[in-house]
Design a protein around this motif. Sequence first.
Motif, PDB file in Angstrom:
ATOM      1  N   ASN A  85      -8.713 -15.230   6.616  1.00  0.00           N
ATOM      2  CA  ASN A  85      -7.491 -14.430   6.639  1.00  0.00           C
ATOM      3  C   ASN A  85      -7.173 -14.072   8.086  1.00  0.00           C
ATOM      4  OD1 ASN A  85      -6.669 -14.050   3.806  1.00  0.00           O
ATOM      5  ND2 ASN A  85      -8.663 -13.059   3.581  1.00  0.00           N
ATOM      6  N   ASN A  86      -6.385 -14.943   8.717  1.00  0.00           N
ATOM      7  CA  ASN A  86      -6.106 -14.820  10.140  1.00  0.00           C
ATOM      8  C   ASN A  86      -4.711 -14.271  10.441  1.00  0.00           C
ATOM      9  OD1 ASN A  86      -6.420 -15.661  13.126  1.00  0.00           O
ATOM     10  ND2 ASN A  86      -4.644 -16.862  12.469  1.00  0.00           N
ATOM     11  N   ALA A  87      -3.758 -14.452   9.527  1.00  0.00           N
ATOM     12  CA  ALA A  87      -2.377 -14.038   9.790  1.00  0.00           C
ATOM     13  C   ALA A  87      -2.307 -12.542  10.077  1.00  0.00           C
ATOM     14  CB  ALA A  87      -1.492 -14.378   8.590  1.00  0.00           C
ATOM     15  N   GLY A  88      -1.567 -12.191  11.105  1.00  0.00           N
ATOM     16  CA  GLY A  88      -1.432 -10.779  11.455  1.00  0.00           C
ATOM     17  C   GLY A  88      -0.259 -10.566  12.386  1.00  0.00           C
ATOM     18  N   ILE A  89       0.237  -9.333  12.417  1.00  0.00           N
ATOM     19  CA  ILE A  89       1.317  -8.983  13.337  1.00  0.00           C
ATOM     20  C   ILE A  89       0.943  -7.715  14.101  1.00  0.00           C
ATOM     21  CG2 ILE A  89       3.091 -10.064  11.917  1.00  0.00           C
ATOM     22  CD1 ILE A  89       3.926  -7.253  11.005  1.00  0.00           C
ATOM     23  N   LEU A  90       1.522  -7.565  15.272  1.00  0.00           N
ATOM     24  CA  LEU A  90       1.260  -6.396  16.109  1.00  0.00           C
ATOM     25  C   LEU A  90       2.182  -5.236  15.755  1.00  0.00           C
ATOM     26  CD1 LEU A  90      -0.301  -5.190  18.480  1.00  0.00           C
ATOM     27  CD2 LEU A  90       1.423  -6.184  20.015  1.00  0.00           C
ATOM     28  N   GLY A  91       3.440  -5.543  15.472  1.00  0.00           N
ATOM     29  CA  GLY A  91       4.404  -4.500  15.167  1.00  0.00           C
ATOM     30  C   GLY A  91       5.133  -4.027  16.415  1.00  0.00           C
ATOM     31  N   VAL A  92       5.924  -2.988  16.262  1.00  0.00           N
ATOM     32  CA  VAL A  92       6.726  -2.467  17.373  1.00  0.00           C
ATOM     33  C   VAL A  92       5.822  -1.900  18.463  1.00  0.00           C
ATOM     34  CG1 VAL A  92       8.664  -1.916  15.864  1.00  0.00           C
ATOM     35  CG2 VAL A  92       6.920  -0.179  16.324  1.00  0.00           C
ATOM     36  N   ASN A  93       6.381  -1.805  19.647  1.00  0.00           N
ATOM     37  CA  ASN A  93       5.631  -1.252  20.772  1.00  0.00           C
ATOM     38  C   ASN A  93       6.568  -0.381  21.607  1.00  0.00           C
ATOM     39  OD1 ASN A  93       3.198  -1.079  22.298  1.00  0.00           O
ATOM     40  ND2 ASN A  93       4.129  -2.397  23.846  1.00  0.00           N
ATOM     41  N   PRO A  94       6.140   0.855  21.960  1.00  0.00           N
ATOM     42  CA  PRO A  94       4.833   1.470  21.681  1.00  0.00           C
ATOM     43  C   PRO A  94       4.714   1.972  20.249  1.00  0.00           C
ATOM     44  CG  PRO A  94       6.248   3.015  22.814  1.00  0.00           C
ATOM     45  CD  PRO A  94       7.014   1.724  22.770  1.00  0.00           C
ATOM     46  N   GLN A  95       3.486   2.324  19.879  1.00  0.00           N
ATOM     47  CA  GLN A  95       3.201   2.825  18.530  1.00  0.00           C
ATOM     48  C   GLN A  95       2.561   4.200  18.628  1.00  0.00           C
ATOM     49  OE1 GLN A  95       0.821   0.089  16.237  1.00  0.00           O
ATOM     50  NE2 GLN A  95       2.233  -1.619  16.541  1.00  0.00           N
ATOM     51  N   THR A  96       3.363   5.200  18.828  1.00  0.00           N
ATOM     52  CA  THR A  96       2.819   6.551  18.900  1.00  0.00           C
ATOM     53  C   THR A  96       2.696   7.140  17.500  1.00  0.00           C
ATOM     54  OG1 THR A  96       4.999   7.586  19.101  1.00  0.00           O
ATOM     55  CG2 THR A  96       3.924   6.888  21.139  1.00  0.00           C
ATOM     56  N   ALA A  97       1.671   7.944  17.307  1.00  0.00           N
ATOM     57  CA  ALA A  97       1.452   8.566  16.008  1.00  0.00           C
ATOM     58  C   ALA A  97       2.563   9.558  15.667  1.00  0.00           C
ATOM     59  CB  ALA A  97       0.096   9.274  15.996  1.00  0.00           C
ATOM     60  N   ALA A  98       3.156  10.145  16.680  1.00  0.00           N
ATOM     61  CA  ALA A  98       4.171  11.169  16.454  1.00  0.00           C
ATOM     62  C   ALA A  98       5.550  10.602  16.147  1.00  0.00           C
ATOM     63  CB  ALA A  98       4.265  12.091  17.670  1.00  0.00           C
ATOM     64  N   GLU A  99       5.817   9.367  16.627  1.00  0.00           N
ATOM     65  CA  GLU A  99       7.180   8.870  16.520  1.00  0.00           C
ATOM     66  C   GLU A  99       7.353   7.533  15.811  1.00  0.00           C
ATOM     67  OE1 GLU A  99       8.745   8.850  20.472  1.00  0.00           O
ATOM     68  OE2 GLU A  99       8.767  11.030  20.636  1.00  0.00           O
ATOM     69  N   THR A 100       6.307   6.755  15.646  1.00  0.00           N
ATOM     70  CA  THR A 100       6.459   5.463  14.964  1.00  0.00           C
ATOM     71  C   THR A 100       6.851   5.709  13.512  1.00  0.00           C
ATOM     72  OG1 THR A 100       4.748   4.508  16.379  1.00  0.00           O
ATOM     73  CG2 THR A 100       5.363   3.263  14.411  1.00  0.00           C
ATOM     74  N   SER A 101       7.902   5.046  13.063  1.00  0.00           N
ATOM     75  CA  SER A 101       8.418   5.306  11.722  1.00  0.00           C
ATOM     76  C   SER A 101       7.474   4.778  10.651  1.00  0.00           C
ATOM     77  CB  SER A 101       9.787   4.665  11.544  1.00  0.00           C
ATOM     78  OG  SER A 101       9.674   3.259  11.426  1.00  0.00           O
ATOM     79  N   VAL A 102       7.554   5.396   9.504  1.00  0.00           N
ATOM     80  CA  VAL A 102       6.753   4.950   8.362  1.00  0.00           C
ATOM     81  C   VAL A 102       7.091   3.509   8.013  1.00  0.00           C
ATOM     82  CG1 VAL A 102       6.351   5.280   5.896  1.00  0.00           C
ATOM     83  CG2 VAL A 102       6.421   7.256   7.416  1.00  0.00           C
ATOM     84  N   ASN A 103       8.331   3.128   8.122  1.00  0.00           N
ATOM     85  CA  ASN A 103       8.734   1.758   7.801  1.00  0.00           C
ATOM     86  C   ASN A 103       8.095   0.756   8.758  1.00  0.00           C
ATOM     87  OD1 ASN A 103      10.297   2.456   5.598  1.00  0.00           O
ATOM     88  ND2 ASN A 103      12.194   2.599   6.777  1.00  0.00           N
ATOM     89  N   ASP A 104       8.031   1.113  10.039  1.00  0.00           N
ATOM     90  CA  ASP A 104       7.398   0.214  11.012  1.00  0.00           C
ATOM     91  C   ASP A 104       5.898   0.087  10.741  1.00  0.00           C
ATOM     92  OD1 ASP A 104       9.697  -0.432  12.397  1.00  0.00           O
ATOM     93  OD2 ASP A 104       9.498   1.214  13.829  1.00  0.00           O
ATOM     94  N   ILE A 105       5.269   1.188  10.386  1.00  0.00           N
ATOM     95  CA  ILE A 105       3.844   1.154  10.059  1.00  0.00           C
ATOM     96  C   ILE A 105       3.614   0.356   8.785  1.00  0.00           C
ATOM     97  CG2 ILE A 105       1.848   2.559   9.393  1.00  0.00           C
ATOM     98  CD1 ILE A 105       2.958   4.775  11.218  1.00  0.00           C
ATOM     99  N   ARG A 106       4.473   0.576   7.804  1.00  0.00           N
ATOM    100  CA  ARG A 106       4.333  -0.140   6.533  1.00  0.00           C
ATOM    101  C   ARG A 106       4.477  -1.656   6.725  1.00  0.00           C
ATOM    102  NH1 ARG A 106       7.803   2.578   3.767  1.00  0.00           N
ATOM    103  NH2 ARG A 106       6.326   3.887   2.631  1.00  0.00           N
ATOM    104  N   GLU A 107       5.371  -2.069   7.615  1.00  0.00           N
ATOM    105  CA  GLU A 107       5.562  -3.498   7.867  1.00  0.00           C
ATOM    106  C   GLU A 107       4.275  -4.139   8.389  1.00  0.00           C
ATOM    107  OE1 GLU A 107       8.580  -6.503  10.301  1.00  0.00           O
ATOM    108  OE2 GLU A 107       8.485  -4.373  10.829  1.00  0.00           O
ATOM    109  N   VAL A 108       3.587  -3.459   9.279  1.00  0.00           N
ATOM    110  CA  VAL A 108       2.331  -3.986   9.819  1.00  0.00           C
ATOM    111  C   VAL A 108       1.264  -4.039   8.727  1.00  0.00           C
ATOM    112  CG1 VAL A 108       0.463  -3.569  11.465  1.00  0.00           C
ATOM    113  CG2 VAL A 108       2.836  -3.228  12.161  1.00  0.00           C
ATOM    114  N   PHE A 109       1.173  -2.991   7.930  1.00  0.00           N
ATOM    115  CA  PHE A 109       0.193  -2.961   6.841  1.00  0.00           C
ATOM    116  C   PHE A 109       0.483  -4.040   5.800  1.00  0.00           C
ATOM    117  CE2 PHE A 109      -1.583   0.780   8.595  1.00  0.00           C
ATOM    118  CZ  PHE A 109      -2.750   1.086   7.906  1.00  0.00           C
ATOM    119  N   ASP A 110       1.753  -4.341   5.573  1.00  0.00           N
ATOM    120  CA  ASP A 110       2.100  -5.359   4.577  1.00  0.00           C
ATOM    121  C   ASP A 110       1.480  -6.705   4.917  1.00  0.00           C
ATOM    122  OD1 ASP A 110       3.521  -3.763   2.851  1.00  0.00           O
ATOM    123  OD2 ASP A 110       5.500  -4.279   3.671  1.00  0.00           O
TER     124      ASP A 110
END
Length: 245
Positions: A85-110
């Motif tokens: 299982n190698n497929a992966g994404i980094l997501g938006v940058n930067p990724q601060t805990a205070a401001e990164t949206s739930v949708n952006d976090i969810r996309e990475v987890f998906d």
Amino acid sequence: MKTVLITGANRSIGLETAKQLSEKGLFVYLGSRNLQKGEETVKQLTENGYQNIKAVEIDVTNSESIKNAKDSIEAEQGKLDILINNAGILGVNPQTAAETSVNDIREVFDTNFFGVINVTQTFLDLLKKSDSPRISNITSGLGSLTLHSDPEWKYYHVKSAAYGPSKSALNAYTITLAYELKDQLFKVNVIDPGYTATDFNAHSGPGSVESAASFIVKHTLTDENGPTGQYFSNDIEDETGISPW
């Protein structure tokens, strides 16, 4: 001939892993979200002397795509020996805990977490038909909670609200999966190929794709006495390569 499926394998570390496993005599299914790109990659590999590699379309965020890939491999091989299982994404940058949206976090987890679970569960029946099934979940040193809590760690200041936590969750899932399969022939591990220079990180890493792939291959092609439920990292500077969780 053993068979292996590598998701996200049409470039970078996944592609190099496909090359090295082909050289070792395995039949490699090169997983790609875009079948045309995957087939173009396989064509280039074949022209360069690599054998027994076939592109398969698989989008780890799409259940139908995953099932179609499983049905195709089952029809051709009847089993699967190794899942990477190698497929992966980094997501938006930067990724601060205070401001990164739930949708952006969810996309990475998906992709990095739920995608791995979906692929693994779908292919588990085919893996159970192997006499030496292996599951290698490709993680990151950024998934280590122990290292992230150590101010002396060289990457201590590299924090992310989506990518790192997605890999921590993947590590935790792998522990549970390895435990459930421990009395069978499975070896299930998480493998961190190390901070590698790829498109993924704008080629900022010090490691090579060759070293990264070699590390993955080493800890995937283990014998019946090999470890399961372990966390290996190419950035750990001792002979075991075992990382703290």
